[in-house]
Design a protein around this motif. Sequence first.
Motif, PDB file in Angstrom:
ATOM      1  N   ASP A   1       4.613  75.439  16.366  1.00  0.00           N
ATOM      2  CA  ASP A   1       5.264  74.372  15.600  1.00  0.00           C
ATOM      3  C   ASP A   1       6.485  73.823  16.339  1.00  0.00           C
ATOM      4  O   ASP A   1       7.444  73.345  15.717  1.00  0.00           O
TER       5      ASP A   1
ATOM      6  N   PHE B   1      10.997  78.493  13.879  1.00  0.00           N
ATOM      7  CA  PHE B   1       9.650  77.919  13.786  1.00  0.00           C
ATOM      8  C   PHE B   1       8.727  78.755  14.662  1.00  0.00           C
ATOM      9  O   PHE B   1       9.154  79.311  15.679  1.00  0.00           O
TER      10      PHE B   1
ATOM     11  N   ASP C   1       6.859  71.147  17.808  1.00  0.00           N
ATOM     12  CA  ASP C   1       7.116  69.739  17.492  1.00  0.00           C
ATOM     13  C   ASP C   1       8.023  69.610  16.278  1.00  0.00           C
ATOM     14  O   ASP C   1       8.908  68.738  16.233  1.00  0.00           O
ATOM     15  N   GLN C   2       7.843  70.478  15.279  1.00  0.00           N
ATOM     16  CA  GLN C   2       8.702  70.444  14.097  1.00  0.00           C
ATOM     17  C   GLN C   2      10.136  70.852  14.444  1.00  0.00           C
ATOM     18  O   GLN C   2      11.104  70.303  13.901  1.00  0.00           O
TER      19      GLN C   2
ATOM     20  N   GLN D   1       5.623  64.791  18.645  1.00  0.00           N
ATOM     21  CA  GLN D   1       4.195  65.048  18.513  1.00  0.00           C
ATOM     22  C   GLN D   1       3.467  65.192  19.860  1.00  0.00           C
ATOM     23  O   GLN D   1       2.303  65.620  19.887  1.00  0.00           O
TER      24      GLN D   1
END
Length: 328
Positions: free
Chosen positions: A305, A301, A307-308, A13
């Motif tokens: 995104d 991604f 972080d994902q 995050q």
Amino acid sequence: MTVIEITRPGDPQVLKPARRAVPTPGPREILIRVHAAGVNGPDLLQRKGLYDPPAGASDIPGLEIAGEVAALGSEVTRFSVGDPVIALVTGGGYAQYTVADERTTMHLPGGLSMIEAAALPETFMTVWVNLFQRGQFKAGESLLVHGGASGIGTTATMLAKALGASKIFTTVANAQQQAASLALGADVAIDYNREDFVEQVLLGTEQLGVDVIVDIIAGDYVARNFQAAAMNARIVQIGVVKGPATQVDLFPMLVKRLTHLGSTLRSRSPEDKAGIIAELESKVWPHVQSGAVKPLIFKTFALTDADQAHALMESGQHIGKVVLTVAH
């Protein structure tokens, strides 16, 4: 342009989109409009504060990209604006634009999409350097690849198969990864949650062990690798997912005349990397262009995104490469 910054060392995050100026290429650099960027283990370590960029490198993560040439430095001779390219960079890949040294940039190999091509530079160069140059792997030898479902593991399996391995063992986390590893060319895929890889390797080699081991794990695997290795084997350490080896009996290394090597790619000079690229283009690209070897893409991604993407990588549930796609 939009980039992904590491706001502080920490969990996924801490990766946040930000706005920065488009960089200007130096005399031997190329400005690349990024279409896709590979996600790699060193990116995760950098995010955690465990792997600082080399001096002068961008603080933005991302070591491999695919895109098109947007501008040229004054001394660049091998590329033209608009050329589709892939590049190994020392940082800056998680961005809409990045600069790359001309010597570590390659024309896009035929038959690959931008997403597939973005999974090539860091991973294929790492495998080539460690397995074939430093590990001196040769046709007819046996191989054990830890992390067989990772980007490094899938690439090492495919290249070793294409270049004549006698028998390939991999370690994986579950039945799905086991099936995928076998489909890529492994002869034995060992589920490390249910089986002891030392026992399985010795069983599959008539107790002789394997000639070369590629390890991204470390920890207690270091001592166990010595047990699984054949006489005069080479063990190539390219990662430390499980941390340091705290208890290692070196006696098997002496008795078996083992060689234990380690290296990183990021800090090498552009000249060193250019030499690696030349070997890839002559010895590996023909296998890529024929379709015998192709990057295995698990999931993509959006850049924002990231972080994902990091969370998925850390879960260990992927098979092959995770890639960021970059919108403009």
